[in-house]
Scaffold this motif. Structure first.
Motif, PDB file in Angstrom:
ATOM      1  N   ARG A 122       0.826  -1.213   0.000  1.00  0.00           N
ATOM      2  CA  ARG A 122       0.000   0.000   0.000  1.00  0.00           C
ATOM      3  C   ARG A 122       0.857   1.259   0.000  1.00  0.00           C
ATOM      4  O   ARG A 122       0.544   2.238  -0.682  1.00  0.00           O
ATOM      5  CB  ARG A 122      -0.933  -0.015   1.215  1.00  0.00           C
ATOM      6  CG  ARG A 122      -2.047  -1.051   1.116  1.00  0.00           C
ATOM      7  CD  ARG A 122      -2.834  -1.147   2.404  1.00  0.00           C
ATOM      8  NE  ARG A 122      -3.483   0.110   2.743  1.00  0.00           N
ATOM      9  CZ  ARG A 122      -4.008   0.377   3.942  1.00  0.00           C
ATOM     10  NH1 ARG A 122      -3.939  -0.526   4.907  1.00  0.00           N
ATOM     11  NH2 ARG A 122      -4.590   1.527   4.173  1.00  0.00           N
ATOM     12  N   LEU A 125       2.318   1.851  -3.461  1.00  0.00           N
ATOM     13  CA  LEU A 125       1.318   2.395  -4.380  1.00  0.00           C
ATOM     14  C   LEU A 125       1.147   3.898  -4.184  1.00  0.00           C
ATOM     15  O   LEU A 125       1.049   4.658  -5.156  1.00  0.00           O
ATOM     16  CB  LEU A 125      -0.021   1.679  -4.177  1.00  0.00           C
ATOM     17  CG  LEU A 125      -0.185   0.359  -4.917  1.00  0.00           C
ATOM     18  CD1 LEU A 125      -1.406  -0.396  -4.402  1.00  0.00           C
ATOM     19  CD2 LEU A 125      -0.296   0.597  -6.419  1.00  0.00           C
ATOM     20  N   ARG A 164       2.915   0.777 -11.103  1.00  0.00           N
ATOM     21  CA  ARG A 164       1.721   1.086 -10.303  1.00  0.00           C
ATOM     22  C   ARG A 164       0.551   0.195 -10.707  1.00  0.00           C
ATOM     23  O   ARG A 164      -0.198  -0.285  -9.848  1.00  0.00           O
ATOM     24  CB  ARG A 164       1.354   2.566 -10.456  1.00  0.00           C
ATOM     25  CG  ARG A 164       0.327   3.042  -9.427  1.00  0.00           C
ATOM     26  CD  ARG A 164       0.453   4.530  -9.193  1.00  0.00           C
ATOM     27  NE  ARG A 164      -0.007   5.314 -10.307  1.00  0.00           N
ATOM     28  CZ  ARG A 164      -1.217   5.855 -10.390  1.00  0.00           C
ATOM     29  NH1 ARG A 164      -2.095   5.671  -9.419  1.00  0.00           N
ATOM     30  NH2 ARG A 164      -1.559   6.587 -11.421  1.00  0.00           N
ATOM     31  N   LEU A 167       1.196  -3.308  -9.220  1.00  0.00           N
ATOM     32  CA  LEU A 167       0.939  -3.378  -7.780  1.00  0.00           C
ATOM     33  C   LEU A 167      -0.543  -3.197  -7.463  1.00  0.00           C
ATOM     34  O   LEU A 167      -1.048  -3.781  -6.495  1.00  0.00           O
ATOM     35  CB  LEU A 167       1.776  -2.335  -7.041  1.00  0.00           C
ATOM     36  CG  LEU A 167       3.296  -2.549  -7.060  1.00  0.00           C
ATOM     37  CD1 LEU A 167       3.982  -1.555  -6.129  1.00  0.00           C
ATOM     38  CD2 LEU A 167       3.672  -3.973  -6.669  1.00  0.00           C
ATOM     39  N   SER A 168      -1.250  -2.406  -8.267  1.00  0.00           N
ATOM     40  CA  SER A 168      -2.700  -2.265  -8.068  1.00  0.00           C
ATOM     41  C   SER A 168      -3.398  -3.599  -8.278  1.00  0.00           C
ATOM     42  O   SER A 168      -4.317  -3.964  -7.534  1.00  0.00           O
ATOM     43  CB  SER A 168      -3.272  -1.221  -9.037  1.00  0.00           C
ATOM     44  OG  SER A 168      -2.787   0.059  -8.745  1.00  0.00           O
ATOM     45  N   GLU A 171      -2.694  -5.696  -5.271  1.00  0.00           N
ATOM     46  CA  GLU A 171      -3.496  -5.280  -4.120  1.00  0.00           C
ATOM     47  C   GLU A 171      -4.880  -5.909  -4.188  1.00  0.00           C
ATOM     48  O   GLU A 171      -5.450  -6.329  -3.176  1.00  0.00           O
ATOM     49  CB  GLU A 171      -3.609  -3.759  -4.074  1.00  0.00           C
ATOM     50  CG  GLU A 171      -4.331  -3.251  -2.834  1.00  0.00           C
ATOM     51  CD  GLU A 171      -4.475  -1.748  -2.816  1.00  0.00           C
ATOM     52  OE1 GLU A 171      -4.374  -1.156  -1.732  1.00  0.00           O
ATOM     53  OE2 GLU A 171      -4.701  -1.156  -3.890  1.00  0.00           O
ATOM     54  N   SER A 191       9.613  -2.282  -8.621  1.00  0.00           N
ATOM     55  CA  SER A 191       9.162  -0.917  -8.335  1.00  0.00           C
ATOM     56  C   SER A 191      10.265  -0.117  -7.657  1.00  0.00           C
ATOM     57  O   SER A 191      10.479   1.060  -7.970  1.00  0.00           O
ATOM     58  CB  SER A 191       7.913  -0.948  -7.449  1.00  0.00           C
ATOM     59  OG  SER A 191       6.835  -1.563  -8.121  1.00  0.00           O
TER      60      SER A 191
END
Length: 238
Positions: A122, A125, A164, A167-168, A171, A191
């Protein structure tokens, strides 16, 4: 939350207010005065911490929230053409998001390490979006003759956006689960490598700005501000 980290954030908030204050139109005296008052209080708390004095987290949180409210009110007025300023509304929103993030860290620090509680996924992000906006804002304020720097920023921006998005998706897959698969660990490492590349770019821009080897309209100390935020993130997740 370590004292050094509190001092870092108080300095960041002051610099946001200073930039906003400098870019408000001449007639916006009330807004500038209010920003100056908050800035002085942030400086006073920062000086107390540097001097080894105790300042409660509740007092720091209250001051950070006041800073955030000022930025949110400024943004509201700017979007309705009720305040004149040579500022991008997205930049004011960017500052407000960083201030809210600091408030979140302060609240989480009441029950332990706020970064561990928030989690690397988190937090990564959040900062990937911040760093993408740094690149956008930097490149937009470079002179048109700085085409190589603009092209480099565009390439890095695409890398950040890919990280991003990855990673989204992760998540969504793992939610709050802290038992990360190895493939997510690799995505986080990728990242970090991208953030390191962005940091090197910021270092180059800051170095050229210091040496007057750069044509741009941003303040000379602004790249240094962006550098500190990048180093801060990398220090959290070595």
């Amino acid at each position: 939350m370590p004292q050094e980290e509190l001092i870092f954030w108080l300095g960041i908030l002051q610099e946001h207010l200073q930039t906003a204050k400098n870019r408000l139109a001449e007639g916006e005296k009330a807004w500038r005065q209010e920003a100056e008052q908050i800035q002085q209080r942030l400086q006073a708390v920062q000086d107390q911490l540097r001097g080894g004095y105790f300042v409660s987290k509740a007092d720091i949180l209250a001051l950070a929230r006041e800073t955030c409210r000022w930025l949110q009110r400024l943004l509201y007025r700017m979007l309705r053409c009720q305040v004149q300023a040579s500022l991008y509304p997205l930049l004011v929103d960017h500052w407000a998001r960083e201030t809210r993030f600091f408030c979140q860290l302060l609240r989480l620090s009441a029950t332990g390490n706020p970064h561990a509680r928030l989690g690397q996924l988190r937090e990564s992000l959040f900062w990937l979006r911040i760093f993408a906006e740094h690149l956008q804002l930097l490149s937009q304020q470079l002179d048109p003759t700085e085409q190589l720097l603009q092209a480099e920023a565009a390439l890095l921006l695409r890398r950040l956006e890919r990280c991003r998005l990855t990673l989204s998706n992760w998540e969504s897959l793992v939610g709050q689960d802290r038992d990360f698969p190895l493939t997510l660990g690799q995505a986080l490492a990728d990242s970090r490598e991208t953030v390191l590349a962005v940091l090197k770019y910021k270092q180059k821009v800051a170095r050229r700005a210091r040496r007057c080897q750069l044509l741009a309209v941003f303040p000379a100390d602004w790249p240094e501000h962006l550098l500190r935020e990048g180093r801060y993130f990398l220090s959290l997740w070595p």
